[in-house]
Design a protein around this motif. Sequence first.
Motif, PDB file in Angstrom:
ATOM      1  N   TRP A 202      -4.800  55.003 -43.869  1.00  0.00           N
ATOM      2  CA  TRP A 202      -3.659  55.961 -43.191  1.00  0.00           C
ATOM      3  C   TRP A 202      -4.705  56.568 -42.096  1.00  0.00           C
ATOM      4  N   GLY A 203      -5.359  56.634 -41.704  1.00  0.00           N
ATOM      5  CA  GLY A 203      -6.598  57.251 -40.881  1.00  0.00           C
ATOM      6  C   GLY A 203      -6.417  56.436 -39.521  1.00  0.00           C
ATOM      7  N   ASN A 204      -6.715  55.249 -39.976  1.00  0.00           N
ATOM      8  CA  ASN A 204      -6.691  54.115 -38.760  1.00  0.00           C
ATOM      9  C   ASN A 204      -4.829  54.176 -38.576  1.00  0.00           C
ATOM     10  N   LEU A 205      -4.097  54.326 -39.535  1.00  0.00           N
ATOM     11  CA  LEU A 205      -2.062  54.238 -39.018  1.00  0.00           C
ATOM     12  C   LEU A 205      -2.429  55.236 -38.084  1.00  0.00           C
ATOM     13  N   LEU A 206      -2.783  56.920 -38.964  1.00  0.00           N
ATOM     14  CA  LEU A 206      -2.624  57.511 -38.017  1.00  0.00           C
ATOM     15  C   LEU A 206      -3.453  57.574 -36.301  1.00  0.00           C
ATOM     16  N   ILE A 207      -4.574  57.536 -35.586  1.00  0.00           N
ATOM     17  CA  ILE A 207      -5.818  56.537 -35.024  1.00  0.00           C
ATOM     18  C   ILE A 207      -4.630  55.490 -34.155  1.00  0.00           C
ATOM     19  N   GLU A 208      -3.906  54.671 -34.201  1.00  0.00           N
ATOM     20  CA  GLU A 208      -3.143  53.957 -34.047  1.00  0.00           C
ATOM     21  C   GLU A 208      -1.799  54.345 -33.499  1.00  0.00           C
ATOM     22  N   ILE A 209      -1.195  55.479 -34.086  1.00  0.00           N
ATOM     23  CA  ILE A 209       0.143  55.371 -33.702  1.00  0.00           C
ATOM     24  C   ILE A 209      -0.586  56.910 -32.403  1.00  0.00           C
ATOM     25  N   THR A 210      -1.374  58.190 -32.654  1.00  0.00           N
ATOM     26  CA  THR A 210      -1.851  59.391 -31.822  1.00  0.00           C
ATOM     27  C   THR A 210      -2.067  58.063 -30.081  1.00  0.00           C
ATOM     28  N   GLY A 211      -2.559  57.323 -30.485  1.00  0.00           N
ATOM     29  CA  GLY A 211      -3.780  56.307 -28.955  1.00  0.00           C
ATOM     30  C   GLY A 211      -2.217  55.762 -28.513  1.00  0.00           C
ATOM     31  N   TRP A 212      -1.092  55.770 -29.463  1.00  0.00           N
ATOM     32  CA  TRP A 212       0.273  55.175 -28.247  1.00  0.00           C
ATOM     33  C   TRP A 212       1.212  55.613 -27.771  1.00  0.00           C
ATOM     34  N   ILE A 213       0.918  57.359 -28.338  1.00  0.00           N
ATOM     35  CA  ILE A 213       1.547  58.196 -27.987  1.00  0.00           C
ATOM     36  C   ILE A 213       0.735  58.409 -26.566  1.00  0.00           C
ATOM     37  N   TYR A 214      -0.312  58.954 -26.707  1.00  0.00           N
ATOM     38  CA  TYR A 214      -0.794  59.091 -25.205  1.00  0.00           C
ATOM     39  C   TYR A 214      -0.800  58.065 -24.770  1.00  0.00           C
ATOM     40  N   VAL A 215      -1.108  56.731 -24.622  1.00  0.00           N
ATOM     41  CA  VAL A 215      -0.332  56.247 -23.332  1.00  0.00           C
ATOM     42  C   VAL A 215       0.723  56.507 -23.137  1.00  0.00           C
ATOM     43  N   ILE A 216       1.950  56.205 -23.908  1.00  0.00           N
ATOM     44  CA  ILE A 216       3.417  56.236 -23.769  1.00  0.00           C
ATOM     45  C   ILE A 216       3.933  58.207 -22.264  1.00  0.00           C
TER      46      ILE A 216
ATOM     47  N   SER B 245      -9.140  54.158  -6.657  1.00  0.00           N
ATOM     48  CA  SER B 245     -10.538  53.301  -7.056  1.00  0.00           C
ATOM     49  C   SER B 245     -10.857  53.474  -8.035  1.00  0.00           C
ATOM     50  N   GLY B 246     -10.718  54.885  -8.643  1.00  0.00           N
ATOM     51  CA  GLY B 246     -10.917  55.652 -10.185  1.00  0.00           C
ATOM     52  C   GLY B 246     -10.472  54.229 -10.812  1.00  0.00           C
ATOM     53  N   PHE B 247      -8.937  54.175 -10.753  1.00  0.00           N
ATOM     54  CA  PHE B 247      -8.071  53.653 -11.383  1.00  0.00           C
ATOM     55  C   PHE B 247      -8.624  51.570 -11.854  1.00  0.00           C
ATOM     56  N   THR B 248      -9.616  51.572 -10.695  1.00  0.00           N
ATOM     57  CA  THR B 248      -9.544  50.320 -10.616  1.00  0.00           C
ATOM     58  C   THR B 248     -11.019  49.654 -11.434  1.00  0.00           C
TER      59      THR B 248
ATOM     60  N   GLY C  59     -15.532  46.470 -21.791  1.00  0.00           N
ATOM     61  CA  GLY C  59     -16.045  46.954 -23.427  1.00  0.00           C
ATOM     62  C   GLY C  59     -14.947  46.266 -24.145  1.00  0.00           C
ATOM     63  N   TYR C  60     -13.668  45.680 -23.742  1.00  0.00           N
ATOM     64  CA  TYR C  60     -13.207  45.765 -24.951  1.00  0.00           C
ATOM     65  C   TYR C  60     -13.695  43.996 -24.832  1.00  0.00           C
TER      66      TYR C  60
ATOM     67  N   ASP D 223      -6.441  52.012 -24.215  1.00  0.00           N
ATOM     68  CA  ASP D 223      -7.070  52.240 -23.440  1.00  0.00           C
ATOM     69  C   ASP D 223      -6.777  51.261 -22.475  1.00  0.00           C
ATOM     70  N   ILE D 224      -6.937  49.916 -22.460  1.00  0.00           N
ATOM     71  CA  ILE D 224      -6.451  48.597 -21.470  1.00  0.00           C
ATOM     72  C   ILE D 224      -4.847  49.019 -20.924  1.00  0.00           C
ATOM     73  N   VAL D 225      -4.257  48.923 -21.584  1.00  0.00           N
ATOM     74  CA  VAL D 225      -2.990  49.177 -21.655  1.00  0.00           C
ATOM     75  C   VAL D 225      -2.581  50.326 -20.303  1.00  0.00           C
ATOM     76  N   PHE D 226      -3.503  51.738 -20.729  1.00  0.00           N
ATOM     77  CA  PHE D 226      -3.486  52.471 -19.699  1.00  0.00           C
ATOM     78  C   PHE D 226      -3.952  52.498 -18.366  1.00  0.00           C
ATOM     79  N   ALA D 227      -5.234  52.244 -18.766  1.00  0.00           N
ATOM     80  CA  ALA D 227      -6.096  52.097 -17.321  1.00  0.00           C
ATOM     81  C   ALA D 227      -4.625  50.481 -16.673  1.00  0.00           C
ATOM     82  N   LEU D 228      -4.679  49.601 -16.539  1.00  0.00           N
ATOM     83  CA  LEU D 228      -3.769  48.536 -15.935  1.00  0.00           C
ATOM     84  C   LEU D 228      -2.668  49.215 -15.741  1.00  0.00           C
ATOM     85  N   HIS D 229      -1.813  49.677 -16.196  1.00  0.00           N
ATOM     86  CA  HIS D 229      -0.435  50.340 -15.743  1.00  0.00           C
ATOM     87  C   HIS D 229      -0.261  51.604 -15.113  1.00  0.00           C
ATOM     88  N   ALA D 230      -1.197  52.461 -15.507  1.00  0.00           N
ATOM     89  CA  ALA D 230      -1.677  53.495 -13.828  1.00  0.00           C
ATOM     90  C   ALA D 230      -2.640  52.850 -12.531  1.00  0.00           C
TER      91      ALA D 230
END
Length: 116
Positions: free
Chosen positions: A12-26, A58-61, A70-71, A85-92
């Motif tokens: 449940w903790g991992n699922l919560l982390i996963e969901i909040t991570g994707w909400i953050y990205v979106i 430059s920052g997002f690069t 790191g991944y 993290d990867i999806v956010f960085a590349l999308h940004a």
Amino acid sequence: GDVYKRQTQSTWGNLLIEITGWIYVIVWSLSFYGQVYENCKYKSVEGLSLDYLLLNVSGFTFYSIYVLFGYYAEDTGANQVTMQDIVFALHALLITLITCCQCCYYPEKVTLQNLL
């Protein structure tokens, strides 16, 4: 009993982390589209700070390089960088580069404030 309970809590903790991570990205990713939309709507980049935009590129690069390294590098703290993290960085980076292209397409009123 106790092992199953810990495994269930961990799941449940991992699922919560996963969901909040994707909400953050979106949510953060959506925040980039307002500027792109406004530039298209008014066919102008008037008021857009070029130095801020170049600092973002430059920052997002560098952030993208950091999270990709790191991944995929096994000896640098595996499990510290997530796919979110990867999806956010590349999308940004992509959206910021699109905004840069808009500056070339609508070049008349880009401001250079504090870069020098």
